[in-house]
Design an enzyme around this catalytic site. Structure first.
Site, PDB file in Angstrom:
ATOM      1  N   GLU A 161       0.847  -1.196   0.000  1.00 61.33           N
ATOM      2  CA  GLU A 161       0.000   0.000   0.000  1.00 61.33           C
ATOM      3  C   GLU A 161       0.877   1.239   0.000  1.00 61.33           C
ATOM      4  OE1 GLU A 161      -2.326   2.780  -0.304  1.00 61.33           O
ATOM      5  OE2 GLU A 161      -3.386   0.855  -0.255  1.00 61.33           O
ATOM      6  N   THR A 216      -9.347   3.950  -1.235  1.00 61.63           N
ATOM      7  CA  THR A 216     -10.284   5.075  -1.377  1.00 61.63           C
ATOM      8  C   THR A 216     -11.500   4.890  -0.487  1.00 61.63           C
ATOM      9  OG1 THR A 216      -9.633   5.593  -3.646  1.00 61.63           O
ATOM     10  CG2 THR A 216     -11.858   6.218  -3.005  1.00 61.63           C
ATOM     11  N   THR A 266      -5.271  -1.730  -7.600  1.00 57.12           N
ATOM     12  CA  THR A 266      -4.830  -0.346  -7.399  1.00 57.12           C
ATOM     13  C   THR A 266      -5.947   0.688  -7.491  1.00 57.12           C
ATOM     14  OG1 THR A 266      -4.133  -0.432  -9.722  1.00 57.12           O
ATOM     15  CG2 THR A 266      -2.421  -0.702  -8.063  1.00 57.12           C
ATOM     16  N   GLY A 317     -24.529  11.935 -10.552  1.00 59.06           N
ATOM     17  CA  GLY A 317     -24.419  10.522 -10.194  1.00 59.06           C
ATOM     18  C   GLY A 317     -24.386  10.336  -8.693  1.00 59.06           C
ATOM     19  N   LEU A 376     -17.482  -0.448  -7.696  1.00 62.97           N
ATOM     20  CA  LEU A 376     -18.150  -0.625  -6.406  1.00 62.97           C
ATOM     21  C   LEU A 376     -17.261  -1.431  -5.470  1.00 62.97           C
ATOM     22  CD1 LEU A 376     -21.664  -1.636  -7.808  1.00 62.97           C
ATOM     23  CD2 LEU A 376     -21.090   0.545  -6.714  1.00 62.97           C
ATOM     24  N   HIS A 428     -44.154  -7.365  10.635  1.00 69.21           N
ATOM     25  CA  HIS A 428     -44.950  -6.140  10.575  1.00 69.21           C
ATOM     26  C   HIS A 428     -44.783  -5.349  11.869  1.00 69.21           C
ATOM     27  CE1 HIS A 428     -48.277  -3.430   9.695  1.00 69.21           C
ATOM     28  NE2 HIS A 428     -48.717  -3.670  10.926  1.00 69.21           N
TER      29      HIS A 428
END
Length: 466
Positions: free
Chosen positions: A33, A41, A143, A182, A319, A444
């Site tokens: 890393e 991110t 990456t 978006g 995602l 419910h």
């Protein structure tokens, strides 16, 4: 030189999950890393911090607009302490990234801090405080991606910003102009709208969240306008200029007329692009596509047979949970197993309030493919649970095959939609029919009753509560 069965380059959700699964399967594993914290991110400047700010701003919005109706009276003025809000967000990030450190130790994964760069297909140079080199039989490229911009925009990261800077502003904007309608733009736009900013969204396509079912776009558009968002679809941005503390955005509307927007901040959220800087992929024989993505086959294997790639750096939706599935898939493939991923069943979520969630085919996709389908839709306001919490906006829509009744897609806008979509994923993974779901007992009162009712509507138009 240390040698490994697997080296993972990048420690975001795809990378760290791949490393954990490799370790679970008995492989000696290293993770590389370049930043000082693990998590990529998502954990540092994406999913996690944005949700922390969305939650904090939601509490403030409720206190200002809804507490009184609930019989909660707070004397004096309710104020935002943005510095404290950002500080809480950072504490959430620190705790979460610290959790990844723990998981690496627990699974005996060696962590290298520095920029990972291929020397050849089995050797990786790591440029950190010192430069080291490791050997790996297999490598997984994870990456990730970076925010994209437009060629004529200069991101000064002060007034013209990306999502990264929007997560740590020192003041609440007076007028935030968001380029891109978006997921990222709408989520961060809602954070600052709740805190008192005027928010204007400028979107190139003819609707917001254009990749999702058109019904979701229409409903979210209606709700955001009710929340006083200014939404400008079919607008092509052609210039962004900073003059002192003001940002001037010029765009052409759908009639070709020039319009101008002036604000004190401009958030550029026009998507993300694969990040491979410094990877030196060609030295390992790894081919990139014309768009800069790592080219992979159906096994997520690159043009170098011992090197794989996952997540935002390859084709498909960007995602975190897609990257996680791919990380597990590759680890198990290297171990000689036969895993599978059904990309049709990876859900998409927008964490505005109300939330938006979707899985499977949209109506537009089914029409384009010539598939005959049935639709069942149920409004959230018809639920007792929605009335109890005053979350009345939205609906659940179930699309089912006209002949077989198999569920082909589920699309929803509403409170807790992000959590509810998992029921649809499970149903579709087991190829359930709309009637199967309609015959399952749902507690419910719950928001998930809307899924049952929409399934009833899709089966024989027999929803019970409308």
């Amino acid at each position: 030189m240390n040698s490994y069965d697997v080296a993972v380059i990048g420690s975001g959700p795809g990378g760290y999950v791949a490393a954990i699964r490799c370790a679970q399967l008995g492989m000696k594993t290293a993770i590389i890393e370049k930043y000082s914290t693990l998590g990529g991110t998502c954990l540092n400047v994406g999913c996690i911090p944005s949700k922390a700010l969305l939650d904090s701003s939601h509490h403030y919005d409720d206190a200002v607009k809804h507490f009184e109706e609930h019989g909660i009276e707070i004397p004096g003025e309710i104020k935002v302490n943005l510095e404290k809000m950002i500080s809480r967000k950072q504490a959430v990030v620190d705790q979460t990234t610290g959790g990844i450190d723990f998981l690496m130790k627990k699974n005996k994964i060696d962590v290298y801090q520095g920029l990972g760069s291929f020397k050849d297909a089995t050797h990786i140079s790591i440029a950190g405080e010192e430069t080291t080199e490791i050997e790996a039989k297999n490598t997984i490229i994870a990456t990730g991606s970076k925010p994209s911009t437009l060629p004529f925009i200069t991101l000064d990261k002060e007034r013209v910003i990306t999502s990264t800077e929007a997560l740590k502003l020192k003041e609440i904007p007076k007028h935030l102009i968001v380029i891109g309608g978006g997921v990222i733009g709408l989520e961060l736009g809602q954070v600052y709208k709740r805190l008192g900013a005027e928010v204007t969204v400028v979107e190139y396509m003819d609707r917001i969240i254009p990749t999702m079912d058109a019904g979701l776009s229409k409903e979210l558009n209606k709700v955001l306008k009710k929340q006083k968002f200014k939404i400008n679809a079919s607008h092509k941005v052609k210039s962004v200029e900073r003059v002192g503390d003001e940002v001037i955005v010029k765009a052409d509307n759908k009639k070709g007329e020039e319009v101008e927007f002036r604000g004190d901040y401009c958030l550029v959220s026009v998507g993300r692009h694969a990040y491979t800087d410094g990877l030196n992929a060609e030295a390992a024989g790894v081919k990139l596509t014309d768009r800069g993505l790592v080219d992979v086959n159906e096994h997520l294997q690159t043009s170098a047979s011992n090197i794989y790639a996952i997540g935002d750096v390859i084709k498909g939706a960007m995602l975190a949970h897609k990257a996680e599935e791919e990380g597990t898939f590759v680890a198990e493939t290297i171990a000689g197993q036969k895993p599978h991923i059904d990309y049709n069943l990876i859900p998409g979520v927008v964490y505005t309030w109300p939330e938006v969630a979707t899985v499977g085919k949209t109506e537009e996709q089914l029409k384009e493919a010539g598939v005959e389908y049935k639709t069942g839709q149920f409004p959230m306001r018809a639920l007792g649970r929605s009335r109890a919490s005053m979350d009345l906006d939205g609906f659940v829509k179930v699309l089912a095959d006209k002949a077989t009744d198999e569920i082909l897609g589920v699309h929803m806008v509403g409170a807790r939609a992000a959590d509810m979509i998992a029921e649809a994923v499970v149903a579709m993974e087991y190829r359930a029919s709309a009637e199967d779901v309609s015959r399952m007992s749902h507690a419910h009162p719950t928001f998930t009753e809307a899924i049952k009712e929409a399934a009833l509507a899709a089966t024989e138009d027999r929803a019970l509560h409308i």
